[in-house]
Design a protein around this motif. Structure first.
Motif, mmCIF file in Angstrom:
data_model
loop_
_atom_site.group_PDB
_atom_site.id
_atom_site.type_symbol
_atom_site.label_atom_id
_atom_site.label_comp_id
_atom_site.label_asym_id
_atom_site.label_seq_id
_atom_site.Cartn_x
_atom_site.Cartn_y
_atom_site.Cartn_z
ATOM 1 N N LEU A 287 0.806 -1.222 0.000
ATOM 2 C CA LEU A 287 0.000 0.000 0.000
ATOM 3 C C LEU A 287 0.842 1.277 0.000
ATOM 4 N N VAL A 288 2.038 1.213 0.558
ATOM 5 C CA VAL A 288 2.859 2.424 0.680
ATOM 6 C C VAL A 288 4.017 2.400 -0.325
ATOM 7 N N VAL A 289 4.870 1.397 -0.259
ATOM 8 C CA VAL A 289 6.034 1.343 -1.152
ATOM 9 C C VAL A 289 5.594 1.107 -2.594
ATOM 10 N N GLY A 290 4.681 0.169 -2.809
ATOM 11 C CA GLY A 290 4.101 -0.048 -4.134
ATOM 12 C C GLY A 290 4.776 -1.140 -4.951
ATOM 13 N N ARG A 291 4.000 -1.735 -5.872
ATOM 14 C CA ARG A 291 4.469 -2.831 -6.706
ATOM 15 C C ARG A 291 5.193 -2.332 -7.956
ATOM 16 N N ILE B 217 3.657 -6.708 -11.965
ATOM 17 C CA ILE B 217 3.726 -7.740 -10.925
ATOM 18 C C ILE B 217 2.477 -7.583 -10.066
ATOM 19 N N GLU B 218 1.521 -8.459 -10.311
ATOM 20 C CA GLU B 218 0.234 -8.347 -9.630
ATOM 21 C C GLU B 218 0.319 -8.766 -8.175
ATOM 22 N N ARG B 219 1.093 -9.808 -7.893
ATOM 23 C CA ARG B 219 1.197 -10.326 -6.528
ATOM 24 C C ARG B 219 2.663 -10.551 -6.141
ATOM 25 N N PRO B 220 3.297 -9.588 -5.487
ATOM 26 C CA PRO B 220 4.651 -9.841 -4.979
ATOM 27 C C PRO B 220 4.660 -11.056 -4.058
ATOM 28 N N GLY B 221 5.772 -11.752 -4.013
ATOM 29 C CA GLY B 221 5.873 -12.953 -3.188
ATOM 30 C C GLY B 221 6.847 -12.774 -2.041
ATOM 31 N N LEU B 222 6.618 -13.526 -0.980
ATOM 32 C CA LEU B 222 7.521 -13.510 0.170
ATOM 33 C C LEU B 222 8.555 -14.615 -0.038
#
Length: 340
Positions: free
Chosen positions: A109-113, A117-122
């Protein structure tokens, strides 16, 4: 290179966080740190204030706070301020040992994608114990997303490949898809489709399916899966490792004088095994796919784990891996628009 640090996140904050930063300063004197949190408490552990800035705030995100709500309502929380510093270009990376869900929310929400890339991964690097065990393997997604589409997992393969090449210096990393069998025909509808797409994906070295029992053999450098499966596997690994170490200790204590003497002779070897099994020695978990490095170490991290995570962030910044990813995906997006 400047790192925004949530100094109040974690079970032993701010002491463990600040002490870890002090260790990292010795190895990387070129790094600058901005520590967000209660100034008086942070200063107790600052032994050298060169390249250190403290931004005071009394607000923090607790471990049991609801992630998205806390990011939106606690605007002066140490984690939120650190995230905004990265978004505004005042810092190059974000580090925290705090609430995992809140950090994921702050990253998105803050740093942004990165575009496309629709879904960043951990992702985290886990140890391996096979013949090629020196490098470990990168495991993505470990739980950032409960549900994934095939294209998300294909993206994870690209992300993992870039990380292994740039940060871990593996020239042609081998990518494996976590599945319940090695055959291409095995698995769910999701994994079957992902297998087909990975087989056709340019720029990655896809070597096929890998079963959970073979994760630590050192046969692959990157393992991709959906977030639900990845999180379940990770927690199973953590639980099993914890039980094995506990049972080993109990067996030694109950084995009498001979057993204890044997354990004393094996003390260094056992310490080495425990250290190798502790994946925090490789650094923290990266929320990969964002426009800047956002890295999480576990809540119970000590100063050594904090130091290892900062070393990891330093390498990510030094190799410019996020900028390379941004160029790759945004160029791909521009090409797709031109073709339309």
């Amino acid at each position: 290179m400047k790192i925004a640090v949530d100094a109040m996140g974690g079970d032993y904050a701010p002491q463990a966080i600040v002490e870890g930063v002090m260790l990292a300063k010795q190895d990387f004197p070129e790094l600058e740190f901005v520590l967000y949190g209660k100034e008086a408490e942070i200063k107790k552990y600052v032994t050298d204030d060169k390249n250190i800035t403290i931004v005071h705030t009394d607000e923090k995100i607790e471990s049991d706070d609801e992630p998205v709500r806390s990011i939106r309502r606690k605007k002066q929380a140490s984690m939120v301020l650190a995230a905004h510093a990265v978004k505004n270009g005042e810092a190059d990376a974000l580090f925290s040992a705090g609430n995992t869900g809140a950090l994921l929310a702050a990253g998105l929400l803050v740093v942004g994608r990165i575009k496309k890339i629709e879904r960043p991964g951990l992702m985290s690097t886990l140890p391996t114990f096979g013949p090629d065990s020196t490098n470990g393997f990168d495991f993505i997604d470990m739980g950032a997303n409960a549900d994934n589409k095939p294209e998300h997992i294909v993206t994870y393969a690209v992300l993992g490949t870039y990380y292994a090449k740039n940060v871990r210096k593996i020239s042609n990393p081998k990518v494996g898809l976590l599945n319940n069998g090695e055959e291409a025909s095995k698995g769910s509808e999701l994994t079957k489709e992902v297998y087909e797409r990975l087989s056709e994906e340019q720029g990655i070295n896809f070597v096929g399916n890998i079963e959970a029992r073979n994760l630590f053999d050192g046969k692959v450098d990157v393992v991709v899966t959906d977030g639900f499966t990845g999180n379940a596997v990770l927690k199973s690994i953590e639980g099993t490792a914890g039980i094995l170490m506990s049972q080993l200790k109990e067996s030694i204590l109950a084995s009498g004088v001979k057993g204890k003497m044997g354990a004393l002779l094996l003390k260094d070897s056992l310490k080495g095994l425990k250290s190798k099994m502790d994946y925090s020695n490789h650094g923290g978990a990266v929320l990969f796919g964002l426009r800047a490095p956002v890295v999480k170490t576990h809540g119970s991290a000590d100063k050594t784990a904090v130091h290892a995570t900062i070393r990891q962030i330093h390498t990510m910044l030094e190799t410019n891996v996020v900028q390379e990813l941004t160029t790759y995906f945004e160029a791909d997006a521009t090409k797709a628009n031109d073709e339309k």
